[in-house]
Scaffold this motif. Sequence first.
Motif, mmCIF file in Angstrom:
data_model
loop_
_atom_site.group_PDB
_atom_site.id
_atom_site.type_symbol
_atom_site.label_atom_id
_atom_site.label_comp_id
_atom_site.label_asym_id
_atom_site.label_seq_id
_atom_site.Cartn_x
_atom_site.Cartn_y
_atom_site.Cartn_z
ATOM 1 N N SER A 1 12.381 3.802 -5.270
ATOM 2 C CA SER A 1 12.360 4.393 -6.616
ATOM 3 C C SER A 1 12.971 3.497 -7.689
ATOM 4 O O SER A 1 12.883 3.815 -8.876
ATOM 5 C CB SER A 1 13.094 5.739 -6.609
ATOM 6 O OG SER A 1 14.452 5.565 -6.259
ATOM 7 N N SER B 1 4.008 11.829 2.440
ATOM 8 C CA SER B 1 3.255 10.579 2.596
ATOM 9 C C SER B 1 2.116 10.633 3.606
ATOM 10 O O SER B 1 1.261 9.752 3.588
ATOM 11 C CB SER B 1 4.206 9.446 3.014
ATOM 12 O OG SER B 1 5.190 9.211 2.057
ATOM 13 N N HIS C 1 -3.445 7.572 -2.893
ATOM 14 C CA HIS C 1 -2.411 7.331 -3.901
ATOM 15 C C HIS C 1 -2.297 8.533 -4.852
ATOM 16 O O HIS C 1 -1.182 8.877 -5.285
ATOM 17 C CB HIS C 1 -2.718 6.055 -4.676
ATOM 18 C CG HIS C 1 -2.553 4.820 -3.840
ATOM 19 N ND1 HIS C 1 -2.995 3.572 -4.252
ATOM 20 C CD2 HIS C 1 -1.992 4.631 -2.603
ATOM 21 C CE1 HIS C 1 -2.710 2.685 -3.318
ATOM 22 N NE2 HIS C 1 -2.106 3.296 -2.319
ATOM 23 N N ASP C 2 -3.423 9.170 -5.145
ATOM 24 C CA ASP C 2 -3.362 10.406 -5.940
ATOM 25 C C ASP C 2 -2.563 11.475 -5.198
ATOM 26 O O ASP C 2 -1.780 12.220 -5.799
ATOM 27 C CB ASP C 2 -4.774 10.928 -6.212
ATOM 28 C CG ASP C 2 -5.536 10.085 -7.237
ATOM 29 O OD1 ASP C 2 -4.893 9.307 -7.972
ATOM 30 O OD2 ASP C 2 -6.770 10.207 -7.286
ATOM 31 N N LYS D 1 -0.149 11.002 -3.095
ATOM 32 C CA LYS D 1 1.273 10.671 -3.168
ATOM 33 C C LYS D 1 1.841 10.945 -4.564
ATOM 34 O O LYS D 1 2.976 11.432 -4.687
ATOM 35 C CB LYS D 1 1.488 9.207 -2.774
ATOM 36 C CG LYS D 1 1.119 8.922 -1.324
ATOM 37 C CD LYS D 1 1.446 7.503 -0.910
ATOM 38 C CE LYS D 1 2.930 7.314 -0.681
ATOM 39 N NZ LYS D 1 3.239 5.996 -0.082
ATOM 40 N N ARG D 2 1.051 10.657 -5.593
ATOM 41 C CA ARG D 2 1.515 10.975 -6.951
ATOM 42 C C ARG D 2 1.721 12.482 -7.099
ATOM 43 O O ARG D 2 2.699 12.927 -7.710
ATOM 44 C CB ARG D 2 0.500 10.480 -7.973
ATOM 45 C CG ARG D 2 0.408 8.966 -8.098
ATOM 46 C CD ARG D 2 -0.532 8.552 -9.221
ATOM 47 N NE ARG D 2 -0.770 7.125 -9.188
ATOM 48 C CZ ARG D 2 -1.846 6.543 -8.640
ATOM 49 N NH1 ARG D 2 -2.803 7.306 -8.092
ATOM 50 N NH2 ARG D 2 -1.984 5.237 -8.645
ATOM 51 N N TYR E 1 5.683 10.885 -5.979
ATOM 52 C CA TYR E 1 5.948 9.447 -5.950
ATOM 53 C C TYR E 1 5.433 8.792 -7.228
ATOM 54 O O TYR E 1 4.354 9.128 -7.727
ATOM 55 C CB TYR E 1 5.278 8.790 -4.746
ATOM 56 C CG TYR E 1 5.960 9.059 -3.425
ATOM 57 C CD1 TYR E 1 7.205 8.514 -3.133
ATOM 58 C CD2 TYR E 1 5.353 9.851 -2.455
ATOM 59 C CE1 TYR E 1 7.829 8.755 -1.917
ATOM 60 C CE2 TYR E 1 5.966 10.099 -1.234
ATOM 61 C CZ TYR E 1 7.212 9.546 -0.972
ATOM 62 O OH TYR E 1 7.822 9.790 0.229
ATOM 63 N N SER E 2 6.178 7.836 -7.737
ATOM 64 C CA SER E 2 5.764 7.087 -8.922
ATOM 65 C C SER E 2 4.854 5.934 -8.524
ATOM 66 O O SER E 2 4.791 5.540 -7.347
ATOM 67 C CB SER E 2 6.994 6.534 -9.645
ATOM 68 O OG SER E 2 7.621 5.525 -8.857
ATOM 69 N N ASP E 3 4.173 5.365 -9.491
ATOM 70 C CA ASP E 3 3.327 4.206 -9.212
ATOM 71 C C ASP E 3 4.153 3.048 -8.659
ATOM 72 O O ASP E 3 3.683 2.304 -7.785
ATOM 73 C CB ASP E 3 2.594 3.758 -10.481
ATOM 74 C CG ASP E 3 1.481 4.714 -10.886
ATOM 75 O OD1 ASP E 3 1.028 5.490 -10.026
ATOM 76 O OD2 ASP E 3 1.061 4.676 -12.060
ATOM 77 N N GLU F 1 6.920 3.287 -6.823
ATOM 78 C CA GLU F 1 7.243 3.593 -5.433
ATOM 79 C C GLU F 1 6.042 3.328 -4.532
ATOM 80 O O GLU F 1 6.175 2.756 -3.440
ATOM 81 C CB GLU F 1 7.685 5.047 -5.299
ATOM 82 C CG GLU F 1 9.051 5.339 -5.874
ATOM 83 C CD GLU F 1 9.402 6.811 -5.794
ATOM 84 O OE1 GLU F 1 10.237 7.171 -4.942
ATOM 85 O OE2 GLU F 1 8.829 7.595 -6.576
ATOM 86 N N ILE F 2 4.864 3.747 -4.973
ATOM 87 C CA ILE F 2 3.649 3.550 -4.185
ATOM 88 C C ILE F 2 3.382 2.064 -3.984
ATOM 89 O O ILE F 2 3.097 1.606 -2.868
ATOM 90 C CB ILE F 2 2.450 4.235 -4.870
ATOM 91 C CG1 ILE F 2 2.640 5.757 -4.845
ATOM 92 C CG2 ILE F 2 1.146 3.848 -4.186
ATOM 93 C CD1 ILE F 2 1.653 6.507 -5.721
#
Length: 271
Positions: free
Chosen positions: A36, A62, A209-210, A212-213, A217-219, A221-222
């Motif tokens: 993060s 995740s 990734h969507d 996880k968002r 999760y932030s971009d 973090e991803i």
Amino acid sequence: MDQACSALPRARKLRSLINHPGLPMSDASYRDAIFSTPLDKVARFSFDEQVVACFPDMIRRSVPGYGQILGMLSLIAKRHLRHGAHVYDLGCSLGASGLALAGALPADAFRYTGIDLSPAMATRAKQTFLDECPDHAMQVEEADIRTYEYAPSGMIILNFTLQFLPPADRDALLKRLFDALEPGGVLILSEKTIDADERDNAWRVERYHDFKRANGYSDMEISQKRTALENVLIPDTLDALHERLSLAGFPRSMTWFQYLNFTSLIAFKEG
């Protein structure tokens, strides 16, 4: 506790399921915030104490479909596992698969051995089983699944573990597992996969990734976690997994679950 993890409410008990059957959340569990903050150099991902502390939350946010996979294990066991047979859980982490089985099956229905190379994971799993299912025959060993001497077993669980082994080591392990299974036994193989079609693969990754968002999760973090996993988690295609199982000796395997680029297979050793 490391600043990478922020404390979750202490009132949750060890067996609270955080939306995943069998996945323990204890007072010592924390929210995953490992990536993060900006890092000058992203280290390779490893299953150390920092990851263990956040692992239940990390898995929940995740791994799409993890709860459904855990929830099916006992149903599969009821159909295919001989009463009292041995179950191996390879890369058992905190013991979620073992808890899923123990929560649904009587104490004499199976004997369980979880194996993990991470000392932190193995230690935590041992204590979890002592606390949560003391009447079941549950043991955990810290060992390398590639060189472990397997006893005859009726069910082997390989949940999101093969992907962390060097590809060159995977076929030999699966052959050893086939040899260890009793006639009529089954192997559950769950993996993150890659699609052979580049466009389809890109779509699945983008939607992952969507996912996880949507789970907070932030971009950054991803992106940082993806970098940390490069050359650590090396996925196969789904076809390659079935081919590996066939080469190992399994006459039949099928994909029984898929959610984006996460999938679970079952392979049968016919009796």
